[in-house]
Write an enzyme that holds these catalytic residues in place. Structure first.
Site, mmCIF file in Angstrom:
data_model
loop_
_atom_site.group_PDB
_atom_site.id
_atom_site.type_symbol
_atom_site.label_atom_id
_atom_site.label_comp_id
_atom_site.label_asym_id
_atom_site.label_seq_id
_atom_site.Cartn_x
_atom_site.Cartn_y
_atom_site.Cartn_z
ATOM 1 N N LYS A 113 0.833 -1.212 0.000
ATOM 2 C CA LYS A 113 0.000 0.000 0.000
ATOM 3 C C LYS A 113 0.860 1.252 0.000
ATOM 4 O O LYS A 113 0.494 2.264 -0.595
ATOM 5 C CB LYS A 113 -0.935 0.011 1.212
ATOM 6 N N LYS A 199 -4.611 -10.527 -6.461
ATOM 7 C CA LYS A 199 -5.771 -10.691 -5.578
ATOM 8 C C LYS A 199 -6.920 -9.763 -5.998
ATOM 9 O O LYS A 199 -6.668 -8.635 -6.403
ATOM 10 C CB LYS A 199 -5.246 -10.344 -4.189
ATOM 11 N N LYS A 202 -10.483 -4.153 -3.436
ATOM 12 C CA LYS A 202 -11.307 -2.938 -3.560
ATOM 13 C C LYS A 202 -10.511 -1.807 -4.181
ATOM 14 O O LYS A 202 -11.070 -0.883 -4.763
ATOM 15 C CB LYS A 202 -11.755 -2.473 -2.170
#
Ligand code: TYM
Length: 336
Positions: A113, A199, A202
């Site tokens: 992230k 993966k 969102k």
């Protein structure tokens, strides 16, 4: 004998997708009768990356309503919102002070992230797993049912518990309970529809990469029609050269509630032209009842609020007692 305690949570960041459902909520529902369950909507985690303040509260209610729509039953489970219970942030601070910085710096999700945020990485993003540890530990949870991507965070939680018990526990009287991750093999890692090696997430900028639980039938049909496949005929599980094939068969298996053996036999001679409409029909049929229930729940905001109020009161009782236990062990004076 008292039931074992389960705690888990999902961030209210945009629509929940099939990864959240198959990796987490569906498993919570399947075993809820066996356990004493706490499911929270982790809105404090949702602000660790840039977000839209005007949408946070609505997204929080949406996730709570989806928990119920997917089959979480209040006879066995308590649903609440993380930020409604100040003990979460307070315990996170106490845990911060005993967690070595380098434990957090090596978290895979933080590294992934942080790359996406560039210059803009907040302290909160680094600290996110400590807040998650507080969520788990405030409820003396025995088990934490999550998808594969959260395993490292539950392991960190275990390391924090061992450290705190070692430094502040008395012989035979640990301060905190040691939780275990509960990860089911099937559905633990649902992959993107546009790249079977990534993966489903969102935060993927492409809507085509995921099926959201509230997608209307036309959107589901479009996404499956456009999803990535391969040129081979005959469909199979577990071929490392065919990640998309494995992922799509797994989705079909879980949504149709069939066994792997049955699906392998049913699909071994199929081409994509035959399989895609079958998966589309199965996904639409699996999501339709929960979408109907969701619409009903959203039409009655007072009911949802009353559930969250009750959930908060019940969860706060556990959280406050564990927090007091930790503060006492750490040597704080009693609150007057
Ligand atoms: P979050 O909100 O990213 O995801 C919620 C749950 O969905 C699972 N999941 C997946 N499972 C399979 N395949 C996928 N593609 C996929 N994507 C997501 C996640 O593993 C998770 O179980 N930090 C957590 C939220 C959290 C939490 C907690 C969880 C905060 N406090 C305490 C458990 C206990 C998170 O961001 O999950």
């Amino acid at each position: 004998m008292a039931k074992q305690r389960v705690l888990s949570g999902i961030q209210p960041t945009g629509n929940l997708h099939l990864g959240n459902y198959l990796g987490a909520i569906r498993n919570w529902v399947a075993t809820q009768e066996q356990y004493d369950n706490y499911f929270c909507v982790v809105d404090l985690h949702a602000i660790t990356v840039p977000y839209e303040p005007g949408a946070l509260a609505a997204n929080t209610y949406e996730v709570a309503a989806l928990y119920l729509a997917c089959g979480i039953d209040l006879a066995y489970s308590t649903i609440f919102v993380q930020s409604h219970i100040p003990a979460h942030t307070e315990l996170a601070w106490l845990l911060n002070c005993i967690t070595p910085l380098n434990w957090l710096e090596r978290m895979i999700q933080f590294k992934e992230k942080a790359v996406k945020q560039g210059e803009n990485v907040s302290v909160g993003l680094l600290d996110y797993p400590v807040l998650m540890a507080a969520d788990i530990l405030l409820y003396d949870a025995d088990l934490v049912p999550v998808g594969e991507d959260q395993k490292q965070h539950v392991e960190l939680t275990r390391d924090i518990v061992l450290r705190i018990n070692d430094q502040f526990g008395k012989k035979g009287k640990p301060v905190l309970k040691l939780p275990e991750p509960l990860i089911r093999r099937e559905g633990a890692r649902v992959m993107s529809l546009t790249d079977g090696t990534k993966k489903m997430s969102k935060s993927d900028p492409s809507e085509l990469s995921r099926i959201s639980l509230l997608d209307p039938p036309e959107a589901i049909a479009k996404k499956i029609k456009r999803c990535k496949t391969d040129p081979e005929r005959g469909l199979e599980f577990d071929n490392p050269d065919r990640p998309e094939c494995h992922n799509l068969l797994t989705l079909y298996m879980l949504l149709a509630d069939k066994t792997q053996v049955a699906v392998a036999a049913e699909c071994q001679d199929m081409g994509w032209g035959q399989f895609k409409p079958l998966l589309t029909e199965t996904a639409i049929a699996a999501l339709e009842p929960l979408q109907a229930k969701y619409r009903e729940l959203r039409a009655d905001p007072d009911y949802l609020e009353s559930i969250l109020r009750e959930g908060r009161d019940k969860a706060a009782a556990s959280a406050e007692s564990v927090l007091a236990r930790v503060k006492n062990a750490l040597g704080f004076s009693k609150a007057l």
